[in-house]
Write an enzyme that holds these catalytic residues in place. Structure first.
Site, short mmCIF file in Angstrom:
data_model
loop_
_atom_site.label_atom_id
_atom_site.label_comp_id
_atom_site.label_asym_id
_atom_site.label_seq_id
_atom_site.Cartn_x
_atom_site.Cartn_y
_atom_site.Cartn_z
N TYR A 73 0.84 -1.21 0.00
CA TYR A 73 0.00 0.00 0.00
C TYR A 73 0.87 1.26 0.00
CZ TYR A 73 -3.96 3.02 1.12
OH TYR A 73 -4.93 3.99 1.08
N PHE A 125 -7.81 18.38 -25.55
CA PHE A 125 -8.42 17.06 -25.65
C PHE A 125 -9.78 17.06 -24.95
CE2 PHE A 125 -8.85 12.58 -24.24
CZ PHE A 125 -8.91 12.01 -25.49
N ASP A 126 -10.70 16.17 -25.34
CA ASP A 126 -12.07 16.27 -24.81
C ASP A 126 -12.17 16.13 -23.30
OD1 ASP A 126 -11.45 13.62 -25.25
OD2 ASP A 126 -13.45 13.01 -25.83
N ASP A 216 0.19 18.35 -21.73
CA ASP A 216 -0.65 17.16 -21.77
C ASP A 216 0.09 16.20 -22.71
OD1 ASP A 216 -2.54 15.24 -22.15
OD2 ASP A 216 -4.13 16.57 -22.84
N ALA A 218 0.25 12.70 -23.46
CA ALA A 218 -0.09 11.30 -23.78
C ALA A 218 0.82 10.71 -24.86
CB ALA A 218 -1.55 11.22 -24.21
N LYS A 259 -1.30 5.55 -23.68
CA LYS A 259 -0.80 5.84 -25.03
C LYS A 259 0.69 5.47 -25.05
CE LYS A 259 -4.87 7.96 -24.97
NZ LYS A 259 -4.96 9.30 -24.45
N HIS A 450 -20.59 12.19 -26.77
CA HIS A 450 -20.28 11.24 -27.86
C HIS A 450 -20.14 9.80 -27.40
CE1 HIS A 450 -15.64 10.79 -28.02
NE2 HIS A 450 -15.97 11.26 -26.85
C1 LIG Z 1 -6.12 10.08 -23.88
C2 LIG Z 1 -5.80 11.46 -23.60
C3 LIG Z 1 -6.19 12.08 -22.41
C4 LIG Z 1 -7.01 11.38 -21.34
O1 LIG Z 1 -6.40 10.22 -20.89
P1 LIG Z 1 -7.22 8.93 -20.40
O2 LIG Z 1 -6.15 7.98 -20.01
O3 LIG Z 1 -8.04 8.45 -21.55
O4 LIG Z 1 -8.06 9.33 -19.25
C5 LIG Z 1 -5.84 13.39 -22.22
N1 LIG Z 1 -5.17 14.08 -23.15
C6 LIG Z 1 -4.78 13.52 -24.32
C7 LIG Z 1 -4.02 14.32 -25.32
C8 LIG Z 1 -5.09 12.20 -24.59
O5 LIG Z 1 -4.74 11.66 -25.75
#
Ligand SMILES: *Cc1c(COP(=O)(O)O)cnc(C)c1O
Length: 461
Positions: A73, A125-126, A216, A218, A259, A450
């Site tokens: 933990y 990103f969404d 951000d 990913a 990713k 969506h």
């Molecule tokens: C996928 C993604 C996110 C969100 O990540 P999750 O692991 O799906 O929650 C945020 N920003 C970008 C650019 C992404 O591609």
């Protein structure tokens, strides 16, 4: 002399069966799914290009790391493996594991965003936009104009427009802008990379106004590949050296490890500032878990440490990105309209060009997604009017400049033969495109519609 062809820098040890339904079965399945591809059972999909998120194939090294995961933990060895790897690679001393990217956003934005704030960025990103708007703040788009021009051959269409950024800072004042978010690569903008030059200049501008810069990230490794192969002065550097320079310009980042971490679940926040780390720690414990696991199992953190290491190697990236580029080129050869230049993780079919007779209100990209599934059992995802959602203030539909069907390629999963089936499927729909009519939304959720929207065919009679 002929150059030796480049092949996968791996061989396959384990395989997973996939099966094809008949066309009639697929028609029945998509009807049951209310014409939303998210509602399909994965086993009814032959080639799944819905997302490259959490769908990659782990290596033997990652699988063996799973066995050695430490599930303590507090103070888990796997956490420190992951942390040491990330501190060395990113040069940021504070690492917070989270269960995925949006959880990292939730924690960091809880600490940084308040009502009325403005967060400038490049086509957020969404989930990023969702987390900003959920806090009654505004995601302000500063992407360069070239990004919206399909004829433009700009090599870094994810770049932030420095004039737009400085204008919004001057107009709104730094008090309303807790940070700028730079998305690397820019997902919603077509998987388009950001140049080192742009990163450096955005960072300089943020410093000038004393505003924090959050990445951000990913797909930061894929972005580093594009910098190495497209930007002058970076040809000779290793991917890891480029990554280290990228992160030197940020105050912190949120990462979806699903990713470029090549794991099935996981994410993290990395920070330079201790005070911000302490603020985030409180929300981490509240939303995710204790600081040395934050929503991840020990074994997943162990696999993530290996995955990030593998994903920042040139041969892996070259193979991955060339597969995506090849699919795009094949579609172009067949006359299918796609977004260019081709991005790092996906090919985007331009549905308004594909179906010039379907107005954007009738969801051309969603229509194409449904038709491609019926034709070949291939699942893509709509990046268009449905994803763009309604304006949070006026509740009017937002009309993005493109209505796209994204074909995202999972890492190390499909072969070139699979990609040829995708090309074939789109070719068949293209031949009968004039007989396709659009869709209307019959149900939508109040936010991020969506994922759960339902559709019905437009009745042209
Ligand atoms: C996928 C993604 C996110 C969100 O990540 P999750 O692991 O799906 O929650 C945020 N920003 C970008 C650019 C992404 O591609």
């Amino acid at each position: 002399m002929d150059k030796m062809p480049f092949a996968e820098p791996y061989k396959i040890k384990v395989v997973e069966q996939i099966k094809q339904l008949s066309r009639e079965e697929r028609i029945a399945k998509i009807k049951e799914a209310k014409l939303n591809l998210f509602n399909l059972k994965a086993e009814d999909v032959y080639i799944d290009l819905l997302t490259d998120s959490g769908t990659g194939a782990m290596s033997d090294n990652q699988w063996s790391a799973l066995m050695k995961g430490d599930e303590s933990y507090a103070g888990s060895r796997s956490f420190f493996q992951m942390k040491d790897m990330l501190v060395k690679l990113l040069g940021m001393p504070y690492i917070i594991p989270t269960h995925q990217g949006r959880a990292a956003e939730n924690v960091l934005f809880s600490a940084m965003v308040k009502k009325g704030d403005i967060i400038p960025g490049n086509t957020h990103f969404d989930t990023t936009k969702g987390h900003i708007e959920f806090r009654n703040a505004i995601a302000y788009d500063c992407t360069i104009e070239d990004s919206f021009d399909n004829e433009s051959n700009h090599q870094f269409k994810g770049n932030i427009d420095l004039v737009k950024l400085e204008e919004v800072i001057k107009k709104e004042g730094r008090a309303r802008i807790p940070f700028v978010v730079h998305t690397i690569t820019c997902n919603s903008g077509g998987g388009q990379p950001v140049s080192m030059d742009n990163i450096r200049k955005v960072s300089r501008l943020c410093k000038k106004y004393n505003i924090k810069l959050i990445f951000d990230v990913a797909r930061f490794a894929e972005n580093a590949y594009f910098i190495k192969t497209r930007e002058e002065g970076y040809e000779k550097l290793t991917i890891k050296e480029i990554v280290s320079e990228i992160f030197s310009y940020a105050d912190g980042c949120t990462m979806s490890a699903k990713k470029d971490g090549i794991v099935n679940i996981g994410g993290f926040i990395a920070l330079k500032d201790e005070e911000l780390y302490k603020k985030c720690s409180v929300y981490t414990i509240m939303f995710e878990g204790y600081l040395t696991y934050g929503g991840m199992s020990g074994r997943d953190m162990a696999a993530l440490a290996k995955g990030i290491d593998e994903a920042t190697e040139f041969d892996y990236l070259h193979n991955r990105i060339q597969q995506v580029q090849r699919l795009g080129k094949r579609l172009e050869e067949e006359g299918i309209p796609i977004l260019k230049p081709i991005g790092g993780h996906a090919v985007y079919v331009d549905a308004m060009k594909f179906f010039p007779h379907i107005p954007q209100d009738h969801c051309p990209a969603q229509t194409l997604g449904v038709e491609l599934y019926i034709e070949a059992g291939v699942r893509g995802v709509e990046i268009g009017i449905v994803l763009a959602d309604r304006d949070p203030v006026t509740r009017e539909n937002r009309y993005p400049k493109f209505d796209l069907l994204r074909l995202a390629i999972p890492r190390r999963v499909y072969t070139e033969n699979h990609m040829e089936v995708v090309v074939w499927g789109l070719k068949q729909v293209y031949k009968r495109r004039e007989s396709c009519s659009g869709l209307k939304i019959t149900y939508e959720a109040p936010i991020m519609r969506h994922f759960t929207a339902e559709f019905a065919p437009i009745d042209n009679s």
